[in-house]
Design a protein around this motif. Structure first.
Motif, PDB file in Angstrom:
ATOM      1  N   TYR A 240       0.818  -1.211   0.000  1.00 62.45           N
ATOM      2  CA  TYR A 240       0.000   0.000   0.000  1.00 62.45           C
ATOM      3  C   TYR A 240       0.855   1.266   0.000  1.00 62.45           C
ATOM      4  O   TYR A 240       0.480   2.276  -0.596  1.00 62.45           O
ATOM      5  N   GLN A 241       2.019   1.203   0.642  1.00 65.87           N
ATOM      6  CA  GLN A 241       2.927   2.350   0.620  1.00 65.87           C
ATOM      7  C   GLN A 241       3.400   2.618  -0.807  1.00 65.87           C
ATOM      8  O   GLN A 241       3.453   3.760  -1.252  1.00 65.87           O
TER       9      GLN A 241
ATOM     10  N   ASP B 128       2.847   5.940  -3.003  1.00 71.90           N
ATOM     11  CA  ASP B 128       3.963   6.651  -3.636  1.00 71.90           C
ATOM     12  C   ASP B 128       3.700   6.850  -5.124  1.00 71.90           C
ATOM     13  O   ASP B 128       3.942   7.932  -5.667  1.00 71.90           O
ATOM     14  N   ASP B 129       3.207   5.813  -5.777  1.00 64.67           N
ATOM     15  CA  ASP B 129       2.894   5.901  -7.204  1.00 64.67           C
ATOM     16  C   ASP B 129       1.785   6.917  -7.445  1.00 64.67           C
ATOM     17  O   ASP B 129       1.859   7.731  -8.370  1.00 64.67           O
ATOM     18  N   ALA B 130       0.757   6.875  -6.593  1.00 62.02           N
ATOM     19  CA  ALA B 130      -0.346   7.832  -6.738  1.00 62.02           C
ATOM     20  C   ALA B 130       0.158   9.258  -6.527  1.00 62.02           C
ATOM     21  O   ALA B 130      -0.250  10.180  -7.237  1.00 62.02           O
TER      22      ALA B 130
ATOM     23  N   ILE C 225      -0.148  12.227  -9.203  1.00 59.46           N
ATOM     24  CA  ILE C 225      -0.830  13.480  -8.858  1.00 59.46           C
ATOM     25  C   ILE C 225       0.094  14.661  -9.119  1.00 59.46           C
ATOM     26  O   ILE C 225      -0.332  15.689  -9.665  1.00 59.46           O
ATOM     27  N   ASN C 226       1.372  14.530  -8.734  1.00 56.25           N
ATOM     28  CA  ASN C 226       2.319  15.624  -8.976  1.00 56.25           C
ATOM     29  C   ASN C 226       2.495  15.878 -10.474  1.00 56.25           C
ATOM     30  O   ASN C 226       2.582  17.033 -10.907  1.00 56.25           O
ATOM     31  N   GLN C 227       2.539  14.814 -11.277  1.00 53.48           N
ATOM     32  CA  GLN C 227       2.630  14.985 -12.727  1.00 53.48           C
ATOM     33  C   GLN C 227       1.398  15.699 -13.260  1.00 53.48           C
ATOM     34  O   GLN C 227       1.504  16.601 -14.100  1.00 53.48           O
ATOM     35  N   CYS C 228       0.234  15.313 -12.770  1.00 58.41           N
ATOM     36  CA  CYS C 228      -1.009  15.965 -13.207  1.00 58.41           C
ATOM     37  C   CYS C 228      -1.021  17.439 -12.813  1.00 58.41           C
ATOM     38  O   CYS C 228      -1.459  18.290 -13.593  1.00 58.41           O
TER      39      CYS C 228
END
Length: 117
Positions: free
Chosen positions: A46-47, A51-53, A57-60
């Motif tokens: 889940y970590q 991290d991937d999410a 989100i930062n890319q978006c």
């Protein structure tokens, strides 16, 4: 003779019982250890998802900021074009007024020279 049979049987039975208790506690500890390992693996999974999410989100957000910058530039261009359009409309109106004035003057000049339209 009873003592020679009973004591070894009791001793082996007691030993077997104690070993069974130790084995039960060992299995319980191994079960608990396996459960903890599974929870640690689940937490890591889940970590990694979080991290991937977060990266996505930062890319978006970067894409949104980039697009907002482009929209701001486009809005400035539109405002500039609106100002130029108003200036051109004013200039066209002035030219139309000038043409009307010149047409009136030409009519007066023709009348003075005796020409009819």
């Amino acid at each position: 003779m009873l003592e020679t049979v009973v004591y070894p049987v009791l001793a082996s039975g007691l030993t077997a019982f104690i070993l069974k208790i130790i084995e039960w506690r060992k299995n319980k500890a191994e079960s608990k250890s396996t459960e903890i390992d599974n929870e640690a693996k689940s937490a890591t999974f889940y970590q990694n998802l979080l991290d991937d999410a977060t990266k996505r989100i930062n890319q978006c957000l970067e894409i949104i900021d980039n697009l907002n910058g482009k929209i701001t530039e486009r809005d400035k261009i539109i405002e500039t074009q609106d100002i130029e359009k108003k200036q051109l409309q004013t200039h066209i109106k002035e030219l139309m007024d000038s043409i009307e004035t010149l047409t009136t003057e030409i009519k007066k000049f023709k009348q003075l020279n005796g020409k009819t339209e």
